[in-house]
Design a protein around this motif. Sequence first.
Motif, PDB file in Angstrom:
ATOM      1  N   GLY A  75     -12.344  -4.138  -0.652  1.00  0.00           N
ATOM      2  CA  GLY A  75     -11.460  -4.625  -1.718  1.00  0.00           C
ATOM      3  C   GLY A  75     -10.489  -5.711  -1.281  1.00  0.00           C
ATOM      4  O   GLY A  75      -9.504  -5.987  -1.976  1.00  0.00           O
ATOM      5  N   ILE A  76     -10.749  -6.349  -0.140  1.00  0.00           N
ATOM      6  CA  ILE A  76      -9.834  -7.399   0.347  1.00  0.00           C
ATOM      7  C   ILE A  76     -10.537  -8.754   0.250  1.00  0.00           C
ATOM      8  O   ILE A  76     -11.676  -8.906   0.712  1.00  0.00           O
ATOM      9  CB  ILE A  76      -9.418  -7.130   1.817  1.00  0.00           C
ATOM     10  N   THR A  77      -9.827  -9.751  -0.356  1.00  0.00           N
ATOM     11  CA  THR A  77     -10.399 -11.099  -0.421  1.00  0.00           C
ATOM     12  C   THR A  77      -9.847 -11.929   0.742  1.00  0.00           C
ATOM     13  O   THR A  77      -8.635 -11.976   0.961  1.00  0.00           O
ATOM     14  CB  THR A  77     -10.028 -11.788  -1.747  1.00  0.00           C
TER      15      THR A  77
ATOM     16  N   ALA B 225     -11.115   3.189  -3.506  1.00  0.00           N
ATOM     17  CA  ALA B 225     -12.413   3.864  -3.391  1.00  0.00           C
ATOM     18  C   ALA B 225     -12.925   3.856  -1.952  1.00  0.00           C
ATOM     19  O   ALA B 225     -13.455   4.847  -1.464  1.00  0.00           O
ATOM     20  CB  ALA B 225     -13.425   3.194  -4.313  1.00  0.00           C
ATOM     21  N   ARG B 226     -12.764   2.743  -1.269  1.00  0.00           N
ATOM     22  CA  ARG B 226     -13.361   2.610   0.064  1.00  0.00           C
ATOM     23  C   ARG B 226     -12.433   3.033   1.202  1.00  0.00           C
ATOM     24  O   ARG B 226     -12.894   3.499   2.253  1.00  0.00           O
ATOM     25  CB  ARG B 226     -13.784   1.143   0.294  1.00  0.00           C
ATOM     26  N   VAL B 227     -11.113   2.832   1.024  1.00  0.00           N
ATOM     27  CA  VAL B 227     -10.199   3.098   2.140  1.00  0.00           C
ATOM     28  C   VAL B 227      -9.305   4.306   1.849  1.00  0.00           C
ATOM     29  O   VAL B 227      -9.107   5.168   2.703  1.00  0.00           O
ATOM     30  CB  VAL B 227      -9.321   1.847   2.445  1.00  0.00           C
ATOM     31  N   GLY B 228      -8.768   4.371   0.616  1.00  0.00           N
ATOM     32  CA  GLY B 228      -7.916   5.516   0.264  1.00  0.00           C
ATOM     33  C   GLY B 228      -6.582   5.046  -0.305  1.00  0.00           C
ATOM     34  O   GLY B 228      -6.013   4.062   0.179  1.00  0.00           O
ATOM     35  N   ALA B 229      -6.097   5.794  -1.316  1.00  0.00           N
ATOM     36  CA  ALA B 229      -4.862   5.410  -2.012  1.00  0.00           C
ATOM     37  C   ALA B 229      -3.664   5.396  -1.069  1.00  0.00           C
ATOM     38  O   ALA B 229      -2.748   4.581  -1.217  1.00  0.00           O
ATOM     39  CB  ALA B 229      -4.612   6.396  -3.155  1.00  0.00           C
TER      40      ALA B 229
ATOM     41  N   SER C 260      -1.353  -2.113   2.545  1.00  0.00           N
ATOM     42  CA  SER C 260      -2.326  -3.210   2.499  1.00  0.00           C
ATOM     43  C   SER C 260      -1.784  -4.400   1.694  1.00  0.00           C
ATOM     44  O   SER C 260      -2.121  -5.547   1.972  1.00  0.00           O
ATOM     45  CB  SER C 260      -3.644  -2.726   1.905  1.00  0.00           C
ATOM     46  N   LYS C 261      -0.925  -4.110   0.707  1.00  0.00           N
ATOM     47  CA  LYS C 261      -0.402  -5.215  -0.119  1.00  0.00           C
ATOM     48  C   LYS C 261       0.432  -6.173   0.731  1.00  0.00           C
ATOM     49  O   LYS C 261       0.482  -7.373   0.470  1.00  0.00           O
ATOM     50  CB  LYS C 261       0.431  -4.655  -1.274  1.00  0.00           C
TER      51      LYS C 261
ATOM     52  N   VAL D 275     -15.162   2.877   8.334  1.00  0.00           N
ATOM     53  CA  VAL D 275     -13.879   3.376   7.803  1.00  0.00           C
ATOM     54  C   VAL D 275     -13.737   4.858   8.167  1.00  0.00           C
ATOM     55  O   VAL D 275     -12.704   5.296   8.672  1.00  0.00           O
ATOM     56  CB  VAL D 275     -13.765   3.148   6.274  1.00  0.00           C
ATOM     57  N   LYS D 276     -14.813   5.610   7.972  1.00  0.00           N
ATOM     58  CA  LYS D 276     -14.793   7.046   8.327  1.00  0.00           C
ATOM     59  C   LYS D 276     -14.485   7.236   9.814  1.00  0.00           C
ATOM     60  O   LYS D 276     -13.656   8.037  10.204  1.00  0.00           O
ATOM     61  CB  LYS D 276     -16.183   7.651   8.060  1.00  0.00           C
ATOM     62  N   LEU D 277     -15.172   6.435  10.617  1.00  0.00           N
ATOM     63  CA  LEU D 277     -15.021   6.559  12.071  1.00  0.00           C
ATOM     64  C   LEU D 277     -13.603   6.222  12.517  1.00  0.00           C
ATOM     65  O   LEU D 277     -13.017   6.918  13.347  1.00  0.00           O
ATOM     66  CB  LEU D 277     -16.021   5.621  12.744  1.00  0.00           C
TER      67      LEU D 277
END
Length: 383
Positions: free
Chosen positions: A271-273, A297-301, A307-308, A362-364
């Motif tokens: 989700g990062i451009t 969805a991919r990293v977590g809320a 991240s912002k 990401v999981k790892l």
Amino acid sequence: MKKVALITGITGQDGAYLAEYLLKLGYEVHGIKRRASLFNTDRIDHLYQDPHDENRRLFLHYGDMTDSMNLTRIIQEVQPDEIYNLAAMSHVKVSFDTPEYTANADGIGTLRILEAVRLLGLTEKTRIYQASTSELYGLVQEVPQRESTPFYPRSPYAVAKLYGYWITVNYREAYGMHASNGILFNHESPLRGETFVTRKITRAVAKIALGQQDKLFLGNLSAKRDWGHAKDYVRAMHAILQQPEGSDYVIATGITTTVRDFVKLSFKNVGITVDFKNEGVDEVGVISGIDEVMFIARVGAEYLEASKALIGQEVVRVDPAYFRPTEVELLIGDPTKSKTVLGWEPEYDLEGLCEDMIISDVKLMKKDAFLKEGGYKTLNYFE
Ligand code: NAP
Ligand code: GDD
């Protein structure tokens, strides 16, 4: 009758996928692993079977591609129907630092396997797959590259593999052996070694998204590669050895992508451009936006707020230390022969491959962070 396969390089990316695939097909699988001071079987631990298990179908043997007697003894003991010669010093950049060893393991190593099969009188029984490479095309003489395209290797690795290619062809023609080259273009996966560019990128993207890393340093961002998924490519290796005659096959997707675009795609997957600006060694990648739904969805809320703060940050830079003395700028394969003769079709496209790698990394990295925070008992050697 159960078929018996011997895989050199079973602990590597392809060896692990191939071993699992052959076991599923009902094979008895033997693999050669190197002695190391730590366990080096992470990629195949899920396939491990207790030596006392009567129905065991996976067997590991210590060995090395530079040791003829060892290889000959293993082949004599195993009497394989199929040998997949995957073992190699496989890093192009490292081959400039270790050219003699690379020639020995990757070039002469191939000869050792072929000659052992011949000396042991197994030429009628044992079929041989040689892990050849699109690096043979190097400074490409034709676009796209196919089986008939002339080779122009550009590294000690590729020159060693050139010997491996031709000695395989020669043993096929001289002794009638069922020996084949798979000229495989780059293939990647969550099991890919961490210093190859795709895995270096997906690991770094996962860490940046999780706030564990600031920047990713890369070399030539404009290099183009034809990237596929290793899972698809090991199916092709097996299919090659099921043909009535030995031959040589290009295995590729037919699509090429720059390293720069793979970086963008990997960030997009969390989700990062990222936009690139400037040129040459001054080129940088800067975060220009976050797709919150995708990020969550991919990293977590729980990582979203942090991240912002990354918007406007420079996250990719060029480090000339990663440039190669001679570079392979463009690879794109023509897989027509493998599609028509082998009936081979890849299941993954580049998007699917990148997604698979990112989700896994990401999981790892979440697990790594947990371990670093003391999620395991620290060892005190002197207490
Ligand atoms: P990899 O992950 O680097 O695995 C290489 C394997 O070879 C590892 O099991 C390694 O053992 C073993 N090995 C290295 N030197 C050895 C030696 N002297 N004796 C015995 N074993 C040795 O490579 P990969 O990506 O799976 O690639 C498999 C083969 O395909 C290689 O020959 C590679 O050159 C070729 N290839 C790869 C690609 C690709 O894009 N992946 C494309 C074309 C061709 P350790 O685990 O102990 O290091
Ligand atoms: N490794 C690496 N690290 N490569 C980088 C980097 C970096 O930081 N930055 C840019 N690149 C460029 C390299 O210069 C090269 O042009 C491209 O990314 C791909 O590099 P690698 O992922 O290291 O793979 P490779 O293409 O050199 O070799 C792989 O594919 C061959 C098949 O074409 C290996 O798996 C070989 O064993 C295989 O034969």
